[in-house]
Write a protein that holds these residues in place. Structure first.
Motif, mmCIF file in Angstrom:
data_model
loop_
_atom_site.group_PDB
_atom_site.id
_atom_site.type_symbol
_atom_site.label_atom_id
_atom_site.label_comp_id
_atom_site.label_asym_id
_atom_site.label_seq_id
_atom_site.Cartn_x
_atom_site.Cartn_y
_atom_site.Cartn_z
ATOM 1 N N MET A 61 0.824 -1.199 0.000
ATOM 2 C CA MET A 61 0.000 0.000 0.000
ATOM 3 C C MET A 61 0.866 1.259 0.000
ATOM 4 O O MET A 61 0.629 2.195 -0.771
ATOM 5 C CB MET A 61 -0.922 -0.024 1.222
ATOM 6 C CG MET A 61 -1.851 1.175 1.350
ATOM 7 S SD MET A 61 -1.133 2.628 2.156
ATOM 8 C CE MET A 61 -0.824 1.987 3.801
ATOM 9 N N TRP A 97 1.161 4.242 -2.832
ATOM 10 C CA TRP A 97 0.950 5.657 -2.492
ATOM 11 C C TRP A 97 2.181 6.487 -2.823
ATOM 12 O O TRP A 97 2.083 7.601 -3.358
ATOM 13 C CB TRP A 97 0.612 5.759 -1.001
ATOM 14 C CG TRP A 97 0.411 7.145 -0.490
ATOM 15 C CD1 TRP A 97 -0.401 8.109 -1.007
ATOM 16 C CD2 TRP A 97 1.033 7.736 0.659
ATOM 17 N NE1 TRP A 97 -0.329 9.259 -0.253
ATOM 18 C CE2 TRP A 97 0.545 9.059 0.769
ATOM 19 C CE3 TRP A 97 1.946 7.267 1.596
ATOM 20 C CZ2 TRP A 97 0.945 9.914 1.787
ATOM 21 C CZ3 TRP A 97 2.338 8.123 2.618
ATOM 22 C CH2 TRP A 97 1.844 9.431 2.698
ATOM 23 N N TRP A 143 -1.221 4.885 -9.688
ATOM 24 C CA TRP A 143 -1.065 4.182 -8.409
ATOM 25 C C TRP A 143 -0.606 2.745 -8.604
ATOM 26 O O TRP A 143 -0.193 2.090 -7.667
ATOM 27 C CB TRP A 143 -2.379 4.193 -7.628
ATOM 28 C CG TRP A 143 -3.555 3.761 -8.460
ATOM 29 C CD1 TRP A 143 -4.343 4.567 -9.234
ATOM 30 C CD2 TRP A 143 -4.058 2.440 -8.630
ATOM 31 N NE1 TRP A 143 -5.304 3.819 -9.879
ATOM 32 C CE2 TRP A 143 -5.157 2.502 -9.516
ATOM 33 C CE3 TRP A 143 -3.705 1.201 -8.108
ATOM 34 C CZ2 TRP A 143 -5.879 1.392 -9.892
ATOM 35 C CZ3 TRP A 143 -4.427 0.088 -8.480
ATOM 36 C CH2 TRP A 143 -5.507 0.191 -9.369
ATOM 37 N N TRP A 171 -6.194 2.835 -0.638
ATOM 38 C CA TRP A 171 -5.199 2.747 0.433
ATOM 39 C C TRP A 171 -5.859 2.588 1.786
ATOM 40 O O TRP A 171 -5.339 1.865 2.641
ATOM 41 C CB TRP A 171 -4.303 3.986 0.387
ATOM 42 C CG TRP A 171 -3.653 4.133 -0.959
ATOM 43 C CD1 TRP A 171 -3.029 3.143 -1.680
ATOM 44 C CD2 TRP A 171 -3.611 5.303 -1.773
ATOM 45 N NE1 TRP A 171 -2.588 3.634 -2.881
ATOM 46 C CE2 TRP A 171 -2.925 4.959 -2.968
ATOM 47 C CE3 TRP A 171 -4.052 6.611 -1.626
ATOM 48 C CZ2 TRP A 171 -2.680 5.879 -3.984
ATOM 49 C CZ3 TRP A 171 -3.809 7.523 -2.633
ATOM 50 C CH2 TRP A 171 -3.142 7.153 -3.798
#
Length: 660
Positions: free
Chosen positions: A224, A228, A239, A621
């Motif tokens: 994650m 990000w 992303w 996220w």
């Protein structure tokens, strides 16, 4: 002398790892209690000397000791202190030392928190982890010495850390990712220990399960954070783009997800025992494969370490030994495993089996897409590229197929269930989910079929979980008693599945509704995007600790009301003279506004500007964070705190099985 002391500590750590990999294993073979009892102490010694070695390298970075080659190549006197510290693992040699330290942490944690296990089992588990440590310590000392000196020829200053890595993401992302990567070595060690003992009962699954959940949760957080970090640092507003090195961390996660579900079946019902062992081997083998891809030089990626082929060959040989040896042991031991436990087609066991099959197929799909270009190139068949079109075409349908079964799983019963009961409990959630899919996309003004499908699937998962929670709590005399009686593992599952539903909505919404525009703008101009007005107010100069930047200052308004002031930058780093883009983002729960600077256009002060409107991108996220939190919650289940009694009761049985 500090680097030499760190080098010496690393050599001592290797000696301790060799002892850990051999003496307890010999003790288990010879039933020598004294030799087996050495395993926890050796594990703690491995941690101490690995920690000393890592601390020495960190001191060399913080003190600007440019006589150390890795410091000279990856740091600079102008670099802020926090990035000097994170630069320790911003390179191949230092990141490998971090890997070794984290492996030592996991080994010491198993030695500390698993003392209630039968000594025979614990000694084998720690010996397997010691063997893994021997491989990586040898790799570091023989091919990737982090303490190599530049004497004579010490430079006056360093070459600087890659500007891409001068970011808080480097401080958090690699340690979390490695905690997950390396953590699967614990599940692997328990599986190999069970194979060595010759008895694959439910005990090893019960002992292994909390460690596997923790590793999976850390890996989820690491992936994650990597997503990000790429989103805001690379300046393109993406992303995920199925980069081979991204896939290198994603494949163990997919296999690990199958493993944690399979462990639940093995622990609770005594089923899938051989399959669960194979998944544990597979998950850790994929972690080693990811290490090979990143460090071998076979890939070109912003994530990969530029290394020579000799290092890749070492990892490849080690990977072959680990995978080949474990699969050989599996082939010898697994055929003797049989199970008299049965289950019907309509049962939780069947649904979890489907879960395993889907995740395994998804893993193999990503593995094929990642390795196919490398194989074709190695065979002299030319250069091939496998990109997002392939992965989206084969991976997305698999995940869409998975969600309906995820909605059924929590409400289903072990051993046998009925379609009539499923219908009674899930008909209303199914109708409500369909209603959400039919109506909610209309709120955006433009109906989108993919968004509607995502809402149906996420709604089905969400509402099904909600109904199951309500039925559980309603059956208790009071709400408080119902909350106390519900095990933590159940709440962890609920939170993790809710996180998955949030990810589904976030991924589809941002993919379908995102708007981006590339423009030529100069101070005084304004553009409108998705109802927001972006006014380029002025261009200013900005001076950082080790860079200079052109800064475009924007005011964002909507309906005349100021929403945000954003200032993207184009940075030039003084030591390396590299140019980097620093995006500016106004983040929100339901949308992000994203501005990135390109290059100057012409002589009139105009710049290439990229504007993005990203709806619900944060849901991906936040969903991943929820999944990780769910993984951590399962570990506090009382069942694992009562493990001492169960382990003591089964100690004799395990020991007798090991003698077979």
């Amino acid at each position: 002398m500090i680097p030499e002391f760190g080098h010496f500590a690393l050599i001592v750590a290797l000696c301790l790892a060799v002892l850990l990999a051999s003496v307890p294993l010999w003790g288990a073979w010879r039933r020598n209690t004294g030799a087996m009892a050495l395993a926890p102490g050796l594990a703690m010694g491995l941690l101490v000397f690995s920690g000393i070695s890592f601390a020495c390298l960190a001191v060399a970075f913080l003190q600007d000791d440019f006589s150390v080659e890795v410091v000279a190549n990856n740091s600079n006197s102008l670099l802020p202190a926090i990035y000097k510290f994170s630069a320790v693992w911003g390179n191949h040699e230092g990141s490998l030392l971090l890997w070794i330290l984290i492996l030592a942490v996991w080994t010491a944690a198993v030695a500390t928190f698993s003392r209630q296990l039968p000594l025979l089992v614990l000694s084998r588990v720690l010996a397997v982890m010691g063997f893994v440590a021997v491989g990586f310590l040898s790799f570091s000392l023989l091919t990737s010495n982090p303490f190599a000196r530049l004497i004579p020829g010490t430079p006056a200053d360093g070459q600087d850390l890659n500007p891409l890595l001068q970011d808080p993401g480097l401080i958090i992302h690699p340690p979390l990712l490695y905690m997950g990567y390396v953590g699967f070595s614990v599940a692997f060690a328990f599986a190999i220990a069970a194979l060595l003992g010759g008895r694959l009962d439910a005990s090893w699954a019960r002992w292994s399960r909390p460690w596997t959940n923790i590793a999976w949760a850390f890996l989820t957080l690491g992936i994650m954070l990597g997503s990000w970090w790429a989103y805001y640092e690379l300046g393109w507003g993406g992303w995920w783009f199925w980069d081979p090195v991204e896939n290198a961390s994603f494949m163990p996660w997919l296999a690990g997800t199958a493993l944690i579900h399979s462990l639940a079946v093995t622990e609770k019902r005594g089923l899938f025992k051989s399959w669960t062992v194979l998944l544990a081997i597979f998950a850790f083998s994929l972690s080693l494969l990811g290490t090979f891809l990143v460090r071998s030089g076979v890939l070109t990626s912003v994530h990969a370490f530029a290394t020579d082929p000799a290092r890749g060959l070492f990892i490849l040989v080690f990977l072959a030994i680990v995978v080949g040896g474990s699969l050989t042991l599996y082939a010898l031991r697994a055929p003797a495993v049989n199970s008299r436990v049965s289950f019907a087609w309509l049962s939780r066991e069947t649904l979890l089996l489907v879960n395993n099959v889907v995740f395994l197929v998804a893993t193999l799909t990503v593995l094929f897409g990642t390795l196919f270009p490398l194989l074709m190139d190695a065979l002299g068949q030319g250069k091939y590229s496998v990109g997002p079109p392939y992965f989206n075409a084969v991976f997305v349908p698999l995940m869409a197929l998975l969600v309906p079964f995820m909605g059924l799983g929590p409400v289903s019963r072990w051993k046998r269930d009925s379609a009539q009961r499923w219908k009674a409990e899930l008909l209303l959630p199914a109708i409500a989910a369909l209603a959400c899919g039919l109506t909610l996309p209309l709120l955006h003004g433009e109906y989108n079929l993919w968004v509607a499908l995502a809402l149906v699937l996420a709604g089905w998962l969400l509402l099904g979980l909600g109904r199951d929670v309500w039925l559980r709590l309603r059956a208790a005399p009071t709400l408080a008693r119902g909350l106390r009686r519900t095990p933590a593992s159940y709440w962890g599952m609920v939170v993790a599945h809710l996180g998955f539903a949030a990810c589904v909505v976030g991924v589809v919404a941002t993919s379908q509704y995102s708007i981006e525009r590339d423009l030529k703008m100069e101070a005084g101009q304004a553009e409108t995007l998705a109802g927001y007005r972006f006014e380029f107010v002025e261009l200013a100069n900005f001076r950082g600790p080790n860079f200079r930047a052109d800064e475009a200052r924007f005011v964002v308004t909507r309906d005349g009301e100021e929403i945000a002031r954003l200032a993207p930058q184009k940075r030039r780093y003084l030591a390396s003279n590299q140019i980097m883009t620093e995006a500016a983002i106004d983040a929100g729960l339901f949308r992000d506004l994203f501005i990135a600077m390109g290059e100057p256009v012409g002589q009139g002060g105009a710049w290439a500007i990229r504007l993005h409107y990203k709806p619900m991108v944060r849901w991906m996220w936040l969903g991943a964070i929820l999944m990780a939190v769910g993984g951590f919650i399962t570990v506090v289940d009382k069942r694992y705190r009562r493990q001492r009694a169960a382990s003591t009761a089964s100690a004799g049985e395990v020991a007798r099985g090991a003698q077979a």
